[in-house]
Design an enzyme around this catalytic site. Structure first.
Site, short mmCIF file in Angstrom:
data_model
loop_
_atom_site.label_atom_id
_atom_site.label_comp_id
_atom_site.label_asym_id
_atom_site.label_seq_id
_atom_site.Cartn_x
_atom_site.Cartn_y
_atom_site.Cartn_z
N TYR A 42 -11.36 4.22 14.20
CA TYR A 42 -10.32 4.61 13.36
C TYR A 42 -10.22 6.24 13.51
O TYR A 42 -8.84 6.73 13.64
CB TYR A 42 -10.58 4.04 12.00
N ASP B 51 7.55 -3.90 8.53
CA ASP B 51 6.07 -4.33 8.65
C ASP B 51 5.90 -5.62 9.60
O ASP B 51 6.83 -6.26 9.86
CB ASP B 51 5.79 -4.71 6.91
N GLY C 93 0.92 -1.38 0.06
CA GLY C 93 -0.06 -0.07 0.04
C GLY C 93 0.80 1.28 -0.18
O GLY C 93 1.57 1.37 -0.80
N ILE C 94 0.31 2.38 0.88
CA ILE C 94 1.05 3.56 0.67
C ILE C 94 2.33 3.53 1.50
O ILE C 94 3.25 4.05 0.89
CB ILE C 94 0.21 4.45 1.63
N VAL D 73 -7.71 6.41 -0.65
CA VAL D 73 -6.59 5.81 -1.40
C VAL D 73 -6.84 4.38 -1.87
O VAL D 73 -7.17 3.38 -1.15
CB VAL D 73 -5.29 5.90 -0.75
N THR E 245 -6.10 1.21 -2.25
CA THR E 245 -5.01 0.24 -1.49
C THR E 245 -5.71 -1.20 -1.16
O THR E 245 -6.93 -1.16 -1.07
CB THR E 245 -4.20 0.79 -0.35
N ASP F 242 6.31 -5.11 15.00
CA ASP F 242 5.03 -4.96 15.37
C ASP F 242 5.42 -3.60 16.26
O ASP F 242 5.82 -3.30 17.04
CB ASP F 242 4.85 -5.94 16.72
N VAL F 243 4.57 -2.55 15.37
CA VAL F 243 4.43 -0.94 15.91
C VAL F 243 4.05 -0.95 17.30
O VAL F 243 4.40 0.14 17.93
CB VAL F 243 4.04 -0.13 14.95
#
Length: 261
Positions: free
Chosen positions: A156, A37, A17-18, A189, A191, A63-64
């Protein structure tokens, strides 16, 4: 295209994606890039695809929402490239759900990745940049959903409002260290994420056919078309460049004319 030769960038959520297009454009501009990622195999595949002689790329699983994982991704970037100049906190998730139906678990899952994940990325990148002593750039992916609330994306939207707030707080906190902090606010977008959301619209009975949600959300875009990842990547490269050195604390819409604030 801005010249990013010699710069080292980390992009989270860059396996697709982006994020992937941002990583590609950064590499084209001359930057060394670490693709981080949750899907380590996808990260490594993107890194292999964009690597070129003298223009290395690194793929790392990350893993953010886990500080140790974020710290490790940055450490591996330093091991590979020697420094960190630009941190893109881009990883994010979403879900289509009626306002009254959002559960605690769904809220916490989205906020942990989209909100906490950005905070951790900002903190760990800033610590590295401060230790280097010559400033840096932190760029967060927010959304027009961080400017307006939408009924089927309550969690979100809340998470992206949080990203805008973290951007402003970080800009004020880190200015003395010559670290700028900005956010990008994409609109609709095309994606893989929007393919997921489009399917969820149909499951909820909000739309009747594939692509309808995208069409309806995009109907009022002044630019007359849906966005592509390349639209967002153009802003990303600019914000990573010297041309954006006097910009900080901003949440910049890149939406074709959907939201005006």
């Amino acid at each position: 295209m801005p010249d990013l030769d010699g710069r080292v960038c980390v992009v989270t959520g860059a396996g697709r994606g982006i994020g992937r297009r941002i990583a590609e454009r950064l590499a084209e501009a001359g930057s060394a890039v670490a693709i981080a990622d949750i899907d380590g195999a996808s990260a490594e595949a993107v890194a292999a695809a964009i690597s070129a002689p003298g223009k290395p790329a690194l793929g790392v699983g990350c893993d953010v929402s886990d500080r140790a994982s974020v710290r490790d991704a940055i450490a591996r970037t330093i091991d590979a490239f020697g420094r960190l100049d630009v941190m893109f906190n881009n990883a994010g998730i979403s879900q289509t759900k009626g306002f009254l139906d959002v559960t605690e678990d769904e809220w916490e899952r989205i906020m942990r990745v989209n909100g906490l994940g950005v905070l951790l990325g900002m903190q760990e990148a800033a610590r590295q940049m401060i230790s280097q002593g010559d400033g840096g750039r932190i760029i967060n992916t927010a959304s027009i959903a961080g400017k307006e609330g939408y009924p089927l994306f309550a969690a979100y939207c809340a998470s992206k409002f949080a990203v805008v707030a973290l951007t402003q707080a970080g800009a004020r906190s880190l200015a003395g260290n010559r670290i700028t902090v900005n956010a990008m606010c994409p609109g609709v977008v095309t994606t893989e994420l929007w393919q997921q959301l489009d399917a969820e619209f149909m499951e909820l009975g909000e739309t009747e056919r594939p692509g309808q949600a995208l069409e309806e959300f995009g109907a009022g875009i002044l630019a007359g078309r849906l966005s592509t990842p390349d639209d967002v990547a153009g802003l990303a490269v600019f914000l990573a460049s010297d041309a954006a050195s006097y910009i900080t604390g901003q949440a910049i819409n890149v939406d074709g004319g959907m939201v005006f604030h």
